[in-house]
Design a protein around this motif. Structure first.
Motif, PDB file in Angstrom:
ATOM      1  N   LEU A  30      -3.368   3.607 -17.597  1.00  0.00           N
ATOM      2  CA  LEU A  30      -4.274   2.998 -16.629  1.00  0.00           C
ATOM      3  C   LEU A  30      -3.707   1.653 -16.167  1.00  0.00           C
ATOM      4  O   LEU A  30      -3.661   1.355 -14.971  1.00  0.00           O
ATOM      5  N   MET A  31      -3.213   0.854 -17.132  1.00  0.00           N
ATOM      6  CA  MET A  31      -2.598  -0.429 -16.787  1.00  0.00           C
ATOM      7  C   MET A  31      -1.379  -0.220 -15.895  1.00  0.00           C
ATOM      8  O   MET A  31      -1.188  -0.924 -14.905  1.00  0.00           O
ATOM      9  N   GLY A  32      -0.569   0.764 -16.258  1.00  0.00           N
ATOM     10  CA  GLY A  32       0.636   1.062 -15.477  1.00  0.00           C
ATOM     11  C   GLY A  32       0.272   1.478 -14.065  1.00  0.00           C
ATOM     12  O   GLY A  32       0.943   1.096 -13.104  1.00  0.00           O
ATOM     13  N   GLY A  33      -0.788   2.273 -13.922  1.00  0.00           N
ATOM     14  CA  GLY A  33      -1.236   2.708 -12.606  1.00  0.00           C
ATOM     15  C   GLY A  33      -1.655   1.536 -11.755  1.00  0.00           C
ATOM     16  O   GLY A  33      -1.261   1.414 -10.580  1.00  0.00           O
ATOM     17  N   ILE A  34      -2.419   0.640 -12.356  1.00  0.00           N
ATOM     18  CA  ILE A  34      -2.873  -0.533 -11.620  1.00  0.00           C
ATOM     19  C   ILE A  34      -1.671  -1.395 -11.235  1.00  0.00           C
ATOM     20  O   ILE A  34      -1.581  -1.901 -10.113  1.00  0.00           O
ATOM     21  N   ALA A  35      -0.711  -1.520 -12.150  1.00  0.00           N
ATOM     22  CA  ALA A  35       0.499  -2.292 -11.848  1.00  0.00           C
ATOM     23  C   ALA A  35       1.261  -1.670 -10.685  1.00  0.00           C
ATOM     24  O   ALA A  35       1.719  -2.378  -9.776  1.00  0.00           O
ATOM     25  N   LEU A  36       1.368  -0.345 -10.676  1.00  0.00           N
ATOM     26  CA  LEU A  36       2.097   0.318  -9.596  1.00  0.00           C
ATOM     27  C   LEU A  36       1.367   0.109  -8.270  1.00  0.00           C
ATOM     28  O   LEU A  36       1.995  -0.183  -7.246  1.00  0.00           O
ATOM     29  N   GLY A  37       0.037   0.250  -8.296  1.00  0.00           N
ATOM     30  CA  GLY A  37      -0.754   0.031  -7.083  1.00  0.00           C
ATOM     31  C   GLY A  37      -0.573  -1.385  -6.571  1.00  0.00           C
ATOM     32  O   GLY A  37      -0.411  -1.626  -5.369  1.00  0.00           O
ATOM     33  N   LEU A  38      -0.557  -2.329  -7.506  1.00  0.00           N
ATOM     34  CA  LEU A  38      -0.379  -3.739  -7.154  1.00  0.00           C
ATOM     35  C   LEU A  38       0.978  -3.957  -6.494  1.00  0.00           C
ATOM     36  O   LEU A  38       1.088  -4.649  -5.472  1.00  0.00           O
ATOM     37  N   ILE A  39       2.003  -3.344  -7.066  1.00  0.00           N
ATOM     38  CA  ILE A  39       3.341  -3.497  -6.495  1.00  0.00           C
ATOM     39  C   ILE A  39       3.390  -2.908  -5.091  1.00  0.00           C
ATOM     40  O   ILE A  39       3.940  -3.514  -4.162  1.00  0.00           O
ATOM     41  N   GLU A  40       2.784  -1.722  -4.932  1.00  0.00           N
ATOM     42  CA  GLU A  40       2.741  -1.104  -3.605  1.00  0.00           C
ATOM     43  C   GLU A  40       2.024  -2.020  -2.612  1.00  0.00           C
ATOM     44  O   GLU A  40       2.477  -2.226  -1.491  1.00  0.00           O
ATOM     45  N   GLY A  41       0.880  -2.563  -3.055  1.00  0.00           N
ATOM     46  CA  GLY A  41       0.097  -3.434  -2.186  1.00  0.00           C
ATOM     47  C   GLY A  41       0.859  -4.695  -1.798  1.00  0.00           C
ATOM     48  O   GLY A  41       0.805  -5.171  -0.670  1.00  0.00           O
ATOM     49  N   LEU A  42       1.611  -5.191  -2.773  1.00  0.00           N
ATOM     50  CA  LEU A  42       2.364  -6.423  -2.563  1.00  0.00           C
ATOM     51  C   LEU A  42       3.549  -6.188  -1.628  1.00  0.00           C
ATOM     52  O   LEU A  42       3.897  -7.037  -0.809  1.00  0.00           O
ATOM     53  N   ALA A  43       4.164  -5.008  -1.745  1.00  0.00           N
ATOM     54  CA  ALA A  43       5.378  -4.739  -0.980  1.00  0.00           C
ATOM     55  C   ALA A  43       5.065  -4.320   0.455  1.00  0.00           C
ATOM     56  O   ALA A  43       5.846  -4.608   1.366  1.00  0.00           O
ATOM     57  N   THR A  44       3.918  -3.643   0.651  1.00  0.00           N
ATOM     58  CA  THR A  44       3.625  -3.066   1.960  1.00  0.00           C
ATOM     59  C   THR A  44       3.714  -4.056   3.120  1.00  0.00           C
ATOM     60  O   THR A  44       4.307  -3.731   4.149  1.00  0.00           O
ATOM     61  N   PRO A  45       3.156  -5.265   3.008  1.00  0.00           N
ATOM     62  CA  PRO A  45       3.233  -6.159   4.177  1.00  0.00           C
ATOM     63  C   PRO A  45       4.655  -6.611   4.504  1.00  0.00           C
ATOM     64  O   PRO A  45       4.904  -7.089   5.600  1.00  0.00           O
ATOM     65  N   PHE A  46       5.573  -6.470   3.585  1.00  0.00           N
ATOM     66  CA  PHE A  46       6.897  -7.059   3.780  1.00  0.00           C
ATOM     67  C   PHE A  46       7.984  -6.075   4.165  1.00  0.00           C
ATOM     68  O   PHE A  46       9.090  -6.475   4.483  1.00  0.00           O
ATOM     69  N   MET A  47       7.731  -4.791   4.040  1.00  0.00           N
ATOM     70  CA  MET A  47       8.829  -3.852   4.297  1.00  0.00           C
ATOM     71  C   MET A  47       8.295  -2.548   4.873  1.00  0.00           C
ATOM     72  O   MET A  47       7.117  -2.246   4.732  1.00  0.00           O
ATOM     73  N   PRO A  48       9.180  -1.802   5.549  1.00  0.00           N
ATOM     74  CA  PRO A  48       8.743  -0.510   6.085  1.00  0.00           C
ATOM     75  C   PRO A  48       8.307   0.417   4.943  1.00  0.00           C
ATOM     76  O   PRO A  48       8.849   0.330   3.837  1.00  0.00           O
ATOM     77  N   VAL A  49       7.333   1.271   5.239  1.00  0.00           N
ATOM     78  CA  VAL A  49       6.761   2.127   4.194  1.00  0.00           C
ATOM     79  C   VAL A  49       7.823   2.991   3.514  1.00  0.00           C
ATOM     80  O   VAL A  49       7.750   3.267   2.326  1.00  0.00           O
ATOM     81  N   SER A  50       8.840   3.371   4.286  1.00  0.00           N
ATOM     82  CA  SER A  50       9.858   4.249   3.715  1.00  0.00           C
ATOM     83  C   SER A  50      10.643   3.558   2.598  1.00  0.00           C
ATOM     84  O   SER A  50      11.334   4.219   1.821  1.00  0.00           O
ATOM     85  N   TRP A  51      10.543   2.248   2.511  1.00  0.00           N
ATOM     86  CA  TRP A  51      11.252   1.538   1.448  1.00  0.00           C
ATOM     87  C   TRP A  51      10.485   1.511   0.124  1.00  0.00           C
ATOM     88  O   TRP A  51      11.044   1.217  -0.928  1.00  0.00           O
ATOM     89  N   ILE A  52       9.183   1.817   0.205  1.00  0.00           N
ATOM     90  CA  ILE A  52       8.351   1.696  -1.001  1.00  0.00           C
ATOM     91  C   ILE A  52       8.876   2.558  -2.166  1.00  0.00           C
ATOM     92  O   ILE A  52       8.998   2.052  -3.288  1.00  0.00           O
ATOM     93  N   PRO A  53       9.216   3.836  -1.918  1.00  0.00           N
ATOM     94  CA  PRO A  53       9.734   4.635  -3.046  1.00  0.00           C
ATOM     95  C   PRO A  53      10.977   4.023  -3.673  1.00  0.00           C
ATOM     96  O   PRO A  53      11.188   4.133  -4.887  1.00  0.00           O
ATOM     97  N   ILE A  54      11.787   3.358  -2.851  1.00  0.00           N
ATOM     98  CA  ILE A  54      13.010   2.755  -3.389  1.00  0.00           C
ATOM     99  C   ILE A  54      12.637   1.642  -4.368  1.00  0.00           C
ATOM    100  O   ILE A  54      13.196   1.527  -5.458  1.00  0.00           O
ATOM    101  N   VAL A  55      11.629   0.863  -3.991  1.00  0.00           N
ATOM    102  CA  VAL A  55      11.157  -0.190  -4.902  1.00  0.00           C
ATOM    103  C   VAL A  55      10.601   0.438  -6.181  1.00  0.00           C
ATOM    104  O   VAL A  55      10.942   0.046  -7.304  1.00  0.00           O
ATOM    105  N   GLU A  56       9.746   1.479  -5.989  1.00  0.00           N
ATOM    106  CA  GLU A  56       9.101   2.098  -7.152  1.00  0.00           C
ATOM    107  C   GLU A  56      10.110   2.674  -8.129  1.00  0.00           C
ATOM    108  O   GLU A  56      10.031   2.466  -9.336  1.00  0.00           O
ATOM    109  N   PHE A  57      11.067   3.416  -7.575  1.00  0.00           N
ATOM    110  CA  PHE A  57      11.995   4.080  -8.488  1.00  0.00           C
ATOM    111  C   PHE A  57      13.077   3.141  -8.992  1.00  0.00           C
ATOM    112  O   PHE A  57      13.639   3.362 -10.065  1.00  0.00           O
TER     113      PHE A  57
END
Lengths: 286, 250
Positions: free
Chosen positions: A239-266
């Motif tokens: 659950l903590m990991g999920g929230i952390a991942l969501g937070l990272i996605e939320g944080l990254a979205t305003p700064f980069m194109p959506v297609s870059w998000i998986p690159i950050v995640e992985f």
């Protein structure tokens, strides 16, 4: 600045649902050392159960949540006897292949039935506005339900007789059997629970986003990232990991194109495996 | 004395090895029966057969009038046979108290969580782990884990306890403590079937002894009868511990 904050909060809300999905994956791993590659397909089952119940039967959207928990449990026990039971205690590759086969069968059936075109379920929930920023009602509700279900799982595992049996089997199956625990039934039940969690997370995701029969893969991969963040086999960490991942996605979205998000995640996934192989939120193995 | 456990003519073969060969034995209510024999005599296999870990090739096992031959192990446990292992099998991720709670929950009485915890607390105190109920089982010392095996088995409120070398690996002080504990358990009315290599202990604890060699019964009787039996001495030849007991004047 406030824009980022809104994005982060929305990320956390969605992340709670990612966490719920990952709890299903990690519970199954923790109890029987099986990586369930049918996880994504089961998330999709949850999505289409929502679609069927709401569009075909006219049920209220959140009425699908308890239905999916029960249905997921039943489906999970069925899948356990079909494709998992004979792989218990065998090399991990065996259960990887058999659950992958289950995955392909489920996706194949889904494609034959619903094709791969996108579906959308309209769920009306009042949004919450705050200083000119709007938080979608479905996101808030999904996150709240995810946290409630996670809490119920915690109560089940730590404060009931059944939970004691599940945890006993997870730590030492042989000893558990000699204590009088019917371990085979406990394994089937734990698999049912894991599938119910994955399915209900699919139901919640489908209240927020459009989906196709093939959506499962993306959520399955996210679940892997989440379990690695949270420590494989550790539901609270998931659950903590999920929230952390969501937070990272939320944080990254305003700064980069959506297609870059998986690159950050992985990128993070690989980094975690190297730097924190037991997970960032790893406490004790449940 | 009435028979609690009756093992009739059980056999078990592993490939080319006849591990147990038409063995019969009886454990009476409230007694300690010692099961001894050289390494590889089939003692642990006998336990596994009684437990239902594997089914015997032939023969039957009757416990309190019920046929329990062939398990499954969890059902045998619920009938009232608990076991402490030679190689300790703690539920490592659970606390000491939780280990025993699991034993009580799924043992003979099948208790609910709250009464199970009561029983667990009582047993943990009796067995001498009362000072560390919340410690994770995995972090106990070897002696602690041995005690935990015993405590978890007893939490099931068994009528018969199978003890597989509970003294092995303990230092003399710990051994003394454990022997005392085994006496206490028998006095509480639980029958015990024990495998033990430390002869002094098994001679002093057992009411009767069965000697196993190559899977079948070599001798049976009181500790003194067994120690005086020349066949037993031959089977053990070289084991000075038994010889010293056997040579002791009666």
């Amino acid at each position: 600045m406030i824009g980022i904050l809104a994005s982060v909060i929305d990320g956390i809300l969605i992340g709670a649902v990612y966490g719920l999905a990952a709890m299903g994956l990690t519970l199954i791993w923790g109890v029987m050392n099986v990586i369930n590659l049918a996880h994504g397909a089961i998330v999709v089952v949850g999505m289409f159960v929502l679609y069927m119940l709401v569009s075909a039967l006219g049920l209220p959207a959140y009425g699908a949540v308890p239905v999916m928990i029960v249905l997921g449990f039943v489906i999970g026990i069925g899948l356990y006897w079909i494709g998992v039971h004979r792989m218990i205690g065998r090399p991990e590759l065996m259960s990887l292949l058999s659950t992958f086969a289950l995955n392909m069968v489920l996706i194949g059936l889904g494609t034959a039935w619903w094709t791969t075109s996108p579906y959308n379920v309209q769920v009306n929930m009042p949004s919450v506005s705050w200083r000119g920023y709007t938080f979608t009602g479905t996101h808030i509700t999904a996150a709240a339900l995810a946290v409630v279900i996670a809490g119920l799982l915690y109560l089940l595992l730590y404060h009931t007789r059944i939970g004691k049996a599940v945890r006993a089997v997870a730590t030492n199956r042989e000893a558990a059997e000699l204590c009088g625990i019917p371990t085979t039934q406990v394994l089937a039940m734990a698999f049912g629970l894991g599938v119910a969690l994955a399915g209900v997370s699919g139901t919640l995701i489908a209240t927020m986003f459009p989906f196709t029969v093939l959506s499962g893969e993306a959520y399955q991969l996210k679940s892997f990232v989440v379990t690695v963040l949270g420590g494989l086999g550790n539901p609270a960490g998931a659950l903590m990991g999920g929230i952390a991942l969501g937070l990272i996605e939320g944080l990254a979205t305003p700064f980069m194109p959506v297609s870059w998000i998986p690159i950050v995640e992985f990128g993070l996934f690989v980094f975690c495996l190297i730097a924190f192989p037991r997970g960032i939120f790893s406490f004790t193995k449940a | 004395m009435s028979a609690l456990l009756e093992v009739n003519n059980i056999s078990k073969r592993f490939g080319g090895l006849q591990a147990v060969d038409r063995l019969s034995l009886t454990v009476n209510e409230g007694e300690i029966l010692g099961l001894i024999g050289p390494n590889g005599a089939g003692k642990s296999t006998v336990f596994n057969l009684i437990n239902g870990v594997y089914p015997p090739d032939g023969g039957s096992i009757v416990f309190v009038g019920q046929d329990i031959t062939g398990g499954p192990p969890y059902r045998v446990a619920r009938q009232g046979i608990a076991r402490a292992h030679q190689i300790v099998q703690p539920l490592g991720g659970l606390s000491v108290l939780d280990n025993c709670t699991v034993g009580a929950c799924f043992g003979r009485q099948g208790l609910g969580l709250v009464p199970a915890r009561e029983v667990a607390r009582e047993v943990v105190d009796m067995i001498g782990l009362g000072d560390r109920p919340d410690m994770l089982a995995a972090s106990l010392t070897t002696a602690g884990k041995k005690r935990l095996e015993l405590a978890r088995a007893l939490s099931a409120r068994p009528r018969l306890l199978l003890l597989d070398e509970v003294l092995a690996g303990l230092n003399p002080t710990e051994t003394e403590g454990m022997i005392e504990t085994v006496h206490k358990i028998r006095d509480s009315g639980v029958a015990i079937l024990m495998i033990e290599h430390i002869m002094r202990a098994v001679m002093s604890l057992s009411d009767r002894i069965v000697v196993l060699n190559l899977g079948s019964k070599l001798a049976e009787g009181s500790p003194q009868q067994v120690a005086d039996n020349p066949e037993v001495i031959t089977a053990y030849l070289g084991d000075s511990k038994l010889l010293s007991v056997a040579e002791k004047p009666a």
